[in-house]
Scaffold this active site. Structure first.
Site, mmCIF file in Angstrom:
data_model
loop_
_atom_site.group_PDB
_atom_site.id
_atom_site.type_symbol
_atom_site.label_atom_id
_atom_site.label_comp_id
_atom_site.label_asym_id
_atom_site.label_seq_id
_atom_site.Cartn_x
_atom_site.Cartn_y
_atom_site.Cartn_z
ATOM 1 N N ARG A 259 -0.139 -3.269 5.125
ATOM 2 C CA ARG A 259 -0.045 -2.227 6.100
ATOM 3 C C ARG A 259 -0.811 -2.055 7.247
ATOM 4 O O ARG A 259 -0.587 -1.794 8.543
ATOM 5 C CB ARG A 259 -0.242 -0.747 5.288
ATOM 6 C CG ARG A 259 1.235 -0.677 4.369
ATOM 7 C CD ARG A 259 1.153 0.342 3.605
ATOM 8 N NE ARG A 259 0.028 0.687 2.721
ATOM 9 C CZ ARG A 259 -0.111 0.280 1.592
ATOM 10 N NH1 ARG A 259 1.263 -0.371 0.966
ATOM 11 N NH2 ARG A 259 -0.853 0.279 0.707
ATOM 12 N N GLU B 175 -9.895 -2.120 -9.568
ATOM 13 C CA GLU B 175 -10.226 -1.110 -10.538
ATOM 14 C C GLU B 175 -10.252 -1.851 -11.967
ATOM 15 O O GLU B 175 -11.156 -1.834 -12.735
ATOM 16 C CB GLU B 175 -9.116 -0.099 -10.785
ATOM 17 C CG GLU B 175 -9.493 0.948 -11.645
ATOM 18 C CD GLU B 175 -8.593 2.321 -11.315
ATOM 19 O OE1 GLU B 175 -7.709 2.223 -10.679
ATOM 20 O OE2 GLU B 175 -8.705 3.097 -12.390
HETATM 21 P P1 AMP Z 1 -10.077 0.717 -1.644
HETATM 22 O O1 AMP Z 1 -10.234 -0.837 -1.689
HETATM 23 O O2 AMP Z 1 -10.071 1.295 -2.915
HETATM 24 O O3 AMP Z 1 -10.580 1.569 -0.738
HETATM 25 O O4 AMP Z 1 -8.469 0.732 -1.529
HETATM 26 C C1 AMP Z 1 -7.863 0.835 -0.189
HETATM 27 C C2 AMP Z 1 -6.546 -0.183 -0.456
HETATM 28 O O5 AMP Z 1 -5.807 0.015 -1.310
HETATM 29 C C3 AMP Z 1 -5.649 -0.092 0.907
HETATM 30 O O6 AMP Z 1 -5.246 -1.328 1.296
HETATM 31 C C4 AMP Z 1 -4.985 0.923 0.539
HETATM 32 O O7 AMP Z 1 -3.580 0.415 1.320
HETATM 33 C C5 AMP Z 1 -4.429 0.770 -1.038
HETATM 34 N N1 AMP Z 1 -4.654 2.254 -1.805
HETATM 35 C C6 AMP Z 1 -5.609 2.468 -2.613
HETATM 36 N N2 AMP Z 1 -5.534 3.823 -2.710
HETATM 37 C C7 AMP Z 1 -4.097 4.101 -2.117
HETATM 38 C C8 AMP Z 1 -3.721 5.369 -2.373
HETATM 39 N N3 AMP Z 1 -3.953 6.325 -3.080
HETATM 40 N N4 AMP Z 1 -2.562 5.552 -1.751
HETATM 41 C C9 AMP Z 1 -1.914 4.308 -0.782
HETATM 42 N N5 AMP Z 1 -2.807 3.543 -0.709
HETATM 43 C C10 AMP Z 1 -3.725 3.282 -1.471
#
Ligand code: AMP
Length: 181
Positions: free
Chosen positions: A64, A101
């Site tokens: 995205r 995770e």
């Molecule tokens: P993080 O590495 O935990 O900051 O996760 C960010 C990435 O995961 C981004 O590329 C987001 O598009 C996706 N992502 C994580 N959590 C969500 C969520 N609740 N809704 C949509 N996309 C998410």
């Protein structure tokens, strides 16, 4: 952020519960992208602080971040650099492991995508724990780029990603926050 932009984004971003697994609320920006006015306003708001500062490249995180980053690069007359999941880029790459995770994954960028000293803006749709953006910042810095800022449409502040990226010395800008994860 401007009050009516926040409410427009709030209406345009769809929440899908229990996706991709039970307990997660997925913040789906596909409904924002298909809404011409909301898409335009979100991109304009993301672009605004960086007009005229001479950014060399916009780095977008798959997938995205490509859509938003391409629109931002066009508007700022900057180049665009894709940061991709392992195995997708054809040329010589640099890669970095990052935690998910459950387990780890790898993210890659072409070795010649940025030059030392390039001013780069990092873009993705959403920041949660910040692990993905942290890995992208590491790749860009490893190649000598100056990561001027990281911007996202959505912040999930309870997950701490903004603080993680700011602790790397990279300012973070987001357009809307949602509580929880
Ligand atoms: P993080 O590495 O935990 O900051 O996760 C960010 C990435 O995961 C981004 O590329 C987001 O598009 C996706 N992502 C994580 N959590 C969500 C969520 N609740 N809704 C949509 N996309 C998410």
């Amino acid at each position: 952020m401007e009050e009516n932009l926040t409410s427009e984004l709030n209406l345009a971003i769809r929440a899908i519960e229990d996706y991709p697994k039970p307990g997660i609320v997925f913040r789906d920006i596909s409904t924002l992208l298909q809404n011409a006015r909301a898409f335009r306003r979100a991109v304009d708001a993301l672009v605004h602080p960086y007009v005229g500062i001479g950014l060399d490249q916009i780095a977008g995180i798959e997938a995205r971040g490509f859509i938003l980053g391409g629109a931002i690069a066009h508007q700022l007359t900057s180049g665009f650099v894709p940061i991709r999941k392992k195995g997708k880029l054809p040329g010589e790459k640099v890669s970095v492991a990052y935690s998910l995770e459950y387990g780890v994954d790898e993210m890659e960028m072409h070795r010649d995508a940025v030059n030392p000293g390039d001013k780069v803006l990092l873009v993705d749709d959403l920041i949660a724990t910040g692990g993905t953006a942290e890995a992208a910042v590491k790749l860009l810095k490893e190649m000598g780029a100056e990561v001027v800022a990281a911007c996202f449409v959505v912040d999930l502040p309870d997950l701490g990603g903004r603080k993680k990226i700011e602790s790397l010395g990279v300012p973070v800008r987001t357009l809307i926050e949602f509580e929880g994860d």
